[in-house]
Enzyme design. Structure first.
Site, PDB file in Angstrom:
ATOM      1  N   SER A 192      32.647  59.263  43.534  1.00  0.00           N
ATOM      2  CA  SER A 192      34.092  59.126  43.250  1.00  0.00           C
ATOM      3  C   SER A 192      34.820  59.025  44.541  1.00  0.00           C
ATOM      4  CB  SER A 192      34.519  60.527  42.662  1.00  0.00           C
ATOM      5  OG  SER A 192      34.025  60.726  41.657  1.00  0.00           O
ATOM      6  N   ASP A 202      25.242  69.180  42.916  1.00  0.00           N
ATOM      7  CA  ASP A 202      24.043  68.611  43.436  1.00  0.00           C
ATOM      8  C   ASP A 202      23.950  68.913  44.825  1.00  0.00           C
ATOM      9  OD1 ASP A 202      24.199  67.392  40.991  1.00  0.00           O
ATOM     10  OD2 ASP A 202      24.672  65.558  41.622  1.00  0.00           O
ATOM     11  N   GLU A 242      15.795  67.086  37.827  1.00  0.00           N
ATOM     12  CA  GLU A 242      15.791  66.037  36.940  1.00  0.00           C
ATOM     13  C   GLU A 242      15.510  64.584  37.468  1.00  0.00           C
ATOM     14  OE1 GLU A 242      19.827  65.634  35.461  1.00  0.00           O
ATOM     15  OE2 GLU A 242      20.625  65.201  37.457  1.00  0.00           O
TER      16      GLU A 242
HETATM   17  O1  F6P Z   1      26.597  64.961  39.506  1.00  0.00           O
HETATM   18  C1  F6P Z   1      26.679  66.136  38.920  1.00  0.00           C
HETATM   19  C2  F6P Z   1      25.804  66.002  37.657  1.00  0.00           C
HETATM   20  O2  F6P Z   1      25.847  67.264  37.130  1.00  0.00           O
HETATM   21  C3  F6P Z   1      24.266  65.754  38.092  1.00  0.00           C
HETATM   22  O3  F6P Z   1      23.526  66.520  38.445  1.00  0.00           O
HETATM   23  C4  F6P Z   1      23.793  65.033  36.753  1.00  0.00           C
HETATM   24  O4  F6P Z   1      22.808  63.970  36.905  1.00  0.00           O
HETATM   25  C5  F6P Z   1      25.257  64.352  36.194  1.00  0.00           C
HETATM   26  O5  F6P Z   1      26.273  64.975  36.912  1.00  0.00           O
HETATM   27  C6  F6P Z   1      25.239  64.390  34.861  1.00  0.00           C
HETATM   28  O6  F6P Z   1      26.638  63.744  34.396  1.00  0.00           O
HETATM   29  P1  F6P Z   1      27.415  63.447  33.018  1.00  0.00           P
HETATM   30  O7  F6P Z   1      28.119  64.983  32.860  1.00  0.00           O
HETATM   31  O8  F6P Z   1      28.334  62.502  33.159  1.00  0.00           O
HETATM   32  O9  F6P Z   1      26.201  63.404  31.806  1.00  0.00           O
END
Ligand code: F6P
Length: 354
Positions: free
Chosen positions: A109, A132, A228
């Site tokens: 962002s 993260d 992940e």
């Molecule tokens: O960047 C933060 C995060 O929570 C990551 O850890 C994760 O992969 C992603 O956003 C999930 O995104 P969304 O909420 O768009 O599914």
């Protein structure tokens, strides 16, 4: 300066409302500025929407709920689909009469907003947030500490049920391409195995570690924390396509669990828990609340001193400011495979790959 805007962009996290509260307090009390909240980040600018923020917004029966409320009262978007409409977004900013903007976001962002600020000649100051914790030059991003606490709490719960059934619990945590969340929460939550994208692992070594725990330490269960962004042994990421057609990470824990069960001598019983968005919700930790207050104050002071294109950062236990372009060049920040925390994990007997 009379009128500033504030927006939250990217995935939400605990602490965003605390930082909004801090910005509003300092801007009004110290500088007597107007603060306008832009709903849903660039989408709000595109639609020329802004909400005046003041203490009345924040009070429910005299209580200030923003301090403990997770998420963001401004709303957020986590997709870059407004980028190709940059001229319209810039026109929206001008029409709203904003003189400067405080943006709270992750590296993705912030890169988009920096691009818009350069193109539209905005006076911009950034505040880092992401569970993260992969934003460069700042030791901590807002939301990370709260997410680590949430995962730690979940691991405390999972350990009890794992022990009752002599099971291997494979717990998948977020983090995108980096392993800070897995590493911190794995250590604080008592994991036996931590898998992160930065360090290769082998299924055979995981099985050996768990078998040894059984034989030598009479520990019949095990906790495996996997980020992940970890791939299969031959480098394949585990993803799914979301409702908008975008690829998202999820499911590597299932692969790890199946492989461990298949290759372990007694076909160990495994279970998978994907913590998912639970990690992004809930109350901000005390640390995140304090850091949010310090970040908010520092960001407002930067605008007052006419220091733009900078990001507030956390270094050596206090807020500082750094050039936003340096942050963007060096992000995302990965886990150092030779760093003190990886060595600490190994000193505890945790298997962390290689
Ligand atoms: O960047 C933060 C995060 O929570 C990551 O850890 C994760 O992969 C992603 O956003 C999930 O995104 P969304 O909420 O768009 O599914």
């Amino acid at each position: 300066m009379k009128k500033i805007g504030i927006l939250t962009s990217g995935g939400d996290c605990p602490g965003l409302n605390c930082v909004i509260r801090a910005v509003v307090s300092h801007a009004i009390l110290t500088y007597d500025w107007e603060v306008w909240g832009i709903p849903y980040a660039t989408k709000g600018l595109l639609e020329r929407k802004a909400i005046p923020l003041n203490f009345q917004n924040f009070s429910v029966h005299g209580i200030d709920p923003l301090l403990s409320l997770g998420g963001t009262i401004l709303g957020s978007i986590n997709k870059g689909d407004t980028l190709d409409r940059s001229d319209e977004i810039i026109a929206g900013y001008q029409e709203l009469g904003l003189e400067a903007l405080i943006v709270i976001g992750g590296d993705g962002s912030l890169a988009i907003l920096n691009h818009l600020a350069q193109k539209g000649n905005w006076k911009l100051v950034a505040i880092p947030k992401t569970i993260d914790n992969d934003i460069a030059i700042t030791e901590k991003a807002l939301g990370f500490d709260s997410a680590v606490n949430t995962i730690t709490d979940s691991l405390n719960r999972l350990i009890c049920t794992a022990a009752s059934h002599d099971r291997v619990m494979v717990v998948e945590v977020m983090g995108r391409s980096v392993g800070h969340l897995a590493l911190h929460s794995g250590i604080s939550g008592g994991a036996d195995v931590i898998l992160i994208p930065e360090i290769p692992y082998s299924i055979a070594a995981i099985c050996e570690k768990i078998t040894k725990l059984r034989q030598e330490r009479d520990r019949k269960f095990a906790i495996v924390v996997v980020a992940e962004g970890v791939t299969t042994e031959n480098g394949k990421p585990s993803t799914y396509t979301d409702s908008l057609g975008q690829k998202r990470l999820r499911g590597i824990s299932q692969y790890i669990a199946e492989q461990v069960s298949h290759w372990s001598p007694n076909s160990l019983e495994t279970r998978v828990t994907i913590l998912g968005h639970v990690q992004r919700g809930g109350l901000p930790s005390a640390f995140d609340r304090v850091m949010a207050a310090a970040f908010g104050k520092t960001a407002v002071d930067l605008l007052a001193k006419e220091q733009y294109d900078r990001m507030v950062a956390w270094q050596n236990g206090q807020p500082v400011s750094v050039p936003l372009k340096d942050v963007l060049q060096q992000s995302p920040r990965s886990v150092n495979p030779d760093g003190y925390l990886v060595q600490t994990a190994r000193s505890l007997g945790i298997y962390i790959g290689e």
